[in-house]
Design a protein around this motif. Structure first.
Motif, PDB file in Angstrom:
ATOM      1  N   LYS A   8      75.076  68.206  -4.096  1.00  0.00           N
ATOM      2  CA  LYS A   8      74.940  68.033  -2.644  1.00  0.00           C
ATOM      3  C   LYS A   8      75.394  66.632  -2.220  1.00  0.00           C
ATOM      4  O   LYS A   8      76.107  66.460  -1.220  1.00  0.00           O
ATOM      5  N   LEU A   9      74.997  65.629  -3.002  1.00  0.00           N
ATOM      6  CA  LEU A   9      75.388  64.251  -2.712  1.00  0.00           C
ATOM      7  C   LEU A   9      76.904  64.081  -2.794  1.00  0.00           C
ATOM      8  O   LEU A   9      77.520  63.450  -1.936  1.00  0.00           O
ATOM      9  N   ARG A  10      77.522  64.658  -3.827  1.00  0.00           N
ATOM     10  CA  ARG A  10      78.976  64.552  -3.977  1.00  0.00           C
ATOM     11  C   ARG A  10      79.699  65.221  -2.809  1.00  0.00           C
ATOM     12  O   ARG A  10      80.745  64.756  -2.357  1.00  0.00           O
ATOM     13  N   CYS A  11      79.129  66.317  -2.312  1.00  0.00           N
ATOM     14  CA  CYS A  11      79.725  66.997  -1.156  1.00  0.00           C
ATOM     15  C   CYS A  11      79.651  66.106   0.081  1.00  0.00           C
ATOM     16  O   CYS A  11      80.622  65.981   0.828  1.00  0.00           O
ATOM     17  N   PHE A  12      78.494  65.485   0.299  1.00  0.00           N
ATOM     18  CA  PHE A  12      78.337  64.567   1.428  1.00  0.00           C
ATOM     19  C   PHE A  12      79.361  63.433   1.357  1.00  0.00           C
ATOM     20  O   PHE A  12      80.000  63.083   2.354  1.00  0.00           O
ATOM     21  N   LEU A  13      79.522  62.850   0.168  1.00  0.00           N
ATOM     22  CA  LEU A  13      80.464  61.740   0.007  1.00  0.00           C
ATOM     23  C   LEU A  13      81.894  62.192   0.294  1.00  0.00           C
ATOM     24  O   LEU A  13      82.671  61.462   0.919  1.00  0.00           O
ATOM     25  N   SER A  14      82.247  63.390  -0.153  1.00  0.00           N
ATOM     26  CA  SER A  14      83.588  63.910   0.111  1.00  0.00           C
ATOM     27  C   SER A  14      83.822  64.115   1.603  1.00  0.00           C
ATOM     28  O   SER A  14      84.903  63.827   2.124  1.00  0.00           O
ATOM     29  N   LEU A  15      82.816  64.624   2.298  1.00  0.00           N
ATOM     30  CA  LEU A  15      82.939  64.831   3.740  1.00  0.00           C
ATOM     31  C   LEU A  15      83.123  63.502   4.475  1.00  0.00           C
ATOM     32  O   LEU A  15      83.912  63.393   5.415  1.00  0.00           O
ATOM     33  N   ILE A  16      82.393  62.477   4.036  1.00  0.00           N
ATOM     34  CA  ILE A  16      82.495  61.163   4.664  1.00  0.00           C
ATOM     35  C   ILE A  16      83.881  60.564   4.437  1.00  0.00           C
ATOM     36  O   ILE A  16      84.508  60.021   5.359  1.00  0.00           O
ATOM     37  N   VAL A  17      84.384  60.676   3.216  1.00  0.00           N
ATOM     38  CA  VAL A  17      85.711  60.137   2.889  1.00  0.00           C
ATOM     39  C   VAL A  17      86.801  60.806   3.726  1.00  0.00           C
ATOM     40  O   VAL A  17      87.768  60.168   4.147  1.00  0.00           O
ATOM     41  N   ASP A  18      86.641  62.094   4.005  1.00  0.00           N
ATOM     42  CA  ASP A  18      87.663  62.848   4.744  1.00  0.00           C
ATOM     43  C   ASP A  18      87.590  62.650   6.259  1.00  0.00           C
ATOM     44  O   ASP A  18      88.469  63.127   6.981  1.00  0.00           O
ATOM     45  N   GLU A  19      86.555  61.987   6.739  1.00  0.00           N
ATOM     46  CA  GLU A  19      86.420  61.785   8.187  1.00  0.00           C
ATOM     47  C   GLU A  19      87.535  60.867   8.724  1.00  0.00           C
ATOM     48  O   GLU A  19      87.927  59.903   8.068  1.00  0.00           O
ATOM     49  N   LYS A  20      88.020  61.189   9.913  1.00  0.00           N
ATOM     50  CA  LYS A  20      89.031  60.379  10.590  1.00  0.00           C
ATOM     51  C   LYS A  20      88.342  59.518  11.658  1.00  0.00           C
ATOM     52  O   LYS A  20      87.698  60.049  12.570  1.00  0.00           O
ATOM     53  N   VAL A  21      88.464  58.218  11.534  1.00  0.00           N
ATOM     54  CA  VAL A  21      87.831  57.303  12.485  1.00  0.00           C
ATOM     55  C   VAL A  21      88.720  57.132  13.711  1.00  0.00           C
ATOM     56  O   VAL A  21      89.903  56.803  13.591  1.00  0.00           O
ATOM     57  N   ARG A  22      88.130  57.389  14.883  1.00  0.00           N
ATOM     58  CA  ARG A  22      88.844  57.218  16.152  1.00  0.00           C
ATOM     59  C   ARG A  22      87.963  56.349  17.050  1.00  0.00           C
ATOM     60  O   ARG A  22      86.991  56.829  17.632  1.00  0.00           O
ATOM     61  N   ASP A  23      88.303  55.069  17.141  1.00  0.00           N
ATOM     62  CA  ASP A  23      87.452  54.091  17.820  1.00  0.00           C
ATOM     63  C   ASP A  23      87.201  54.412  19.285  1.00  0.00           C
ATOM     64  O   ASP A  23      86.164  54.044  19.835  1.00  0.00           O
ATOM     65  N   GLU A  24      88.126  55.087  19.937  1.00  0.00           N
ATOM     66  CA  GLU A  24      87.983  55.338  21.364  1.00  0.00           C
ATOM     67  C   GLU A  24      87.010  56.476  21.674  1.00  0.00           C
ATOM     68  O   GLU A  24      86.615  56.674  22.831  1.00  0.00           O
ATOM     69  N   GLU A  25      86.590  57.242  20.671  1.00  0.00           N
ATOM     70  CA  GLU A  25      85.713  58.389  20.896  1.00  0.00           C
ATOM     71  C   GLU A  25      84.254  58.032  20.611  1.00  0.00           C
ATOM     72  O   GLU A  25      83.956  57.023  19.961  1.00  0.00           O
ATOM     73  N   THR A  26      83.360  58.887  21.134  1.00  0.00           N
ATOM     74  CA  THR A  26      81.930  58.703  20.891  1.00  0.00           C
ATOM     75  C   THR A  26      81.636  58.754  19.401  1.00  0.00           C
ATOM     76  O   THR A  26      82.166  59.612  18.679  1.00  0.00           O
ATOM     77  N   ASN A  27      80.788  57.840  18.953  1.00  0.00           N
ATOM     78  CA  ASN A  27      80.438  57.751  17.529  1.00  0.00           C
ATOM     79  C   ASN A  27      81.674  57.570  16.658  1.00  0.00           C
ATOM     80  O   ASN A  27      81.688  57.972  15.498  1.00  0.00           O
ATOM     81  N   ARG A  28      82.723  56.964  17.268  1.00  0.00           N
ATOM     82  CA  ARG A  28      84.002  56.700  16.582  1.00  0.00           C
ATOM     83  C   ARG A  28      84.624  57.970  16.011  1.00  0.00           C
ATOM     84  O   ARG A  28      85.381  57.946  15.049  1.00  0.00           O
ATOM     85  N   GLY A  29      84.302  59.088  16.625  1.00  0.00           N
ATOM     86  CA  GLY A  29      84.875  60.362  16.201  1.00  0.00           C
ATOM     87  C   GLY A  29      84.252  60.955  14.950  1.00  0.00           C
ATOM     88  O   GLY A  29      84.714  61.985  14.447  1.00  0.00           O
ATOM     89  N   ILE A  30      83.195  60.317  14.451  1.00  0.00           N
ATOM     90  CA  ILE A  30      82.556  60.804  13.225  1.00  0.00           C
ATOM     91  C   ILE A  30      81.561  61.902  13.578  1.00  0.00           C
ATOM     92  O   ILE A  30      80.648  61.691  14.370  1.00  0.00           O
ATOM     93  N   GLU A  31      81.746  63.074  12.994  1.00  0.00           N
ATOM     94  CA  GLU A  31      80.844  64.186  13.260  1.00  0.00           C
ATOM     95  C   GLU A  31      79.595  64.084  12.389  1.00  0.00           C
ATOM     96  O   GLU A  31      79.615  63.488  11.318  1.00  0.00           O
ATOM     97  N   HIS A  32      78.511  64.692  12.880  1.00  0.00           N
ATOM     98  CA  HIS A  32      77.275  64.720  12.107  1.00  0.00           C
ATOM     99  C   HIS A  32      77.489  65.532  10.829  1.00  0.00           C
ATOM    100  O   HIS A  32      78.136  66.576  10.852  1.00  0.00           O
ATOM    101  N   LEU A  33      76.946  65.054   9.726  1.00  0.00           N
ATOM    102  CA  LEU A  33      77.046  65.793   8.478  1.00  0.00           C
ATOM    103  C   LEU A  33      76.214  67.070   8.568  1.00  0.00           C
ATOM    104  O   LEU A  33      75.131  67.066   9.156  1.00  0.00           O
ATOM    105  N   PRO A  34      76.692  68.165   7.999  1.00  0.00           N
ATOM    106  CA  PRO A  34      75.929  69.420   8.063  1.00  0.00           C
ATOM    107  C   PRO A  34      74.705  69.353   7.163  1.00  0.00           C
ATOM    108  O   PRO A  34      74.628  68.541   6.231  1.00  0.00           O
ATOM    109  N   ASN A  35      73.751  70.211   7.445  1.00  0.00           N
ATOM    110  CA  ASN A  35      72.575  70.333   6.580  1.00  0.00           C
ATOM    111  C   ASN A  35      72.914  71.325   5.462  1.00  0.00           C
ATOM    112  O   ASN A  35      73.327  72.451   5.735  1.00  0.00           O
ATOM    113  N   LEU A  36      72.739  70.920   4.241  1.00  0.00           N
ATOM    114  CA  LEU A  36      73.212  71.714   3.114  1.00  0.00           C
ATOM    115  C   LEU A  36      72.110  72.479   2.386  1.00  0.00           C
ATOM    116  O   LEU A  36      72.338  73.020   1.314  1.00  0.00           O
TER     117      LEU A  36
END
Length: 253
Positions: A8-36
């Motif tokens: 589960k932890l490795r999945c969370f880390l992979s999701l975080i690494v794949d996130e695209k940061v967009r400074d102009e959007e709310t929360n810098r475009g980072i979506e909430h991690l799903p509940n696993l």
């Protein structure tokens, strides 16, 4: 349970690494991690969830079971206060189900089993059901495993397990060698979807030892073995038997 939490932890880390940061959007475009909790599960896959007892409806709290399904779906994408609220409601519904089971003495009911399930903790479940735990009805595309190799006999502490498994699995009903890994193979064939693949690493005698012919019969009922990989050296340290890897394709080729 520890292996599941690491996954589960490795999945969370992979999701975080794949996130695209967009400074102009709310929360810098980072979506909430799903509940696993309903995506990574530690459970006994040899024991299924009891079917609802349609002939004895008083044993089953059907309304609460349906409510639990709805809460499970809502929980996956929830976060913050909403997540806490859904988890609290989930436990409240389970409490009602437990009281219902006690009132009607439904010891083997689906209601009782679901009321005792704790998906929000690290506790392993004593049963497994793809629909309830993952929302999957048609089976998995891939089932992969290194099942335990252990002979079950009536003369040791496994005798209770053996009686339960002999009722549910044809692979050990008649054969002399009642090895745990053959039951896992038969169990796995029930979980794969049409055209799905099952790949296991097992002792090398599976296809050549007469003791396992009933397991081979069950394999051939559901599909075709499309690949077998053998090894010239031992795969595992301290192993007393060689191994092979086989892949089963479910359905007609």
């Amino acid at each position: 349970p520890i292996a599941v939490e690491i996954s589960k932890l490795r999945c969370f880390l992979s999701l975080i690494v794949d996130e695209k940061v967009r400074d102009e959007e709310t929360n810098r475009g980072i979506e909430h991690l799903p509940n696993l909790e309903f995506k990574f599960v530690c459970a006994n896959t040899l024991i299924g969830l009891p079917k609802q007892q349609s002939q004895k409806t008083m044993f089953e709290d059907t309304d609460s079971i349906e409510q639990l399904k709805i809460l499970r779906e809502e929980y996956l994408s929830s976060f913050g206060k909403e997540k806490e609220k859904i988890e609290k409601e989930f436990r409240q519904v389970q409490s009602r189900m437990f009281d219902h089971a006690l009132q009607w003495e439904g010891r083997d009911s689906q209601t009782l089993k679901l009321s005792q399930w704790n998906p929000f903790s690290h506790e392993p479940s004593s049963w497994f059901d793809p629909d309830w735990m993952f929302g999957i009805k048609e089976g998995f595309n891939i089932v992969i495993a290194n099942p335990p190799y252990k002979i079950l006999t009536r003369n040791n502490t496994n005798h209770i397990e053996l009686n339960v498994y002999m009722n549910d699995y044809n692979s050990i009903k008649k054969c002399n060698s009642k090895n745990l890994y053959t039951i896992f193979i038969e169990s796995g064939t029930r979980f794969i979807s049409t055209k799905g693949n099952l790949t296991f690493i097992v002792p090398e005698g599976l296809f050549t030892t007469r003791s396992y012919k009933d397991c081979i019969i069950e394999i051939n009922k559901v599909g075709s073995v499309i690949k077998i990989v053998r090894f010239s050296k031992f795969v595992f340290e301290n192993a007393v038997t060689g191994n092979l890897i086989f892949t089963l394709l479910k359905g007609k080729r």
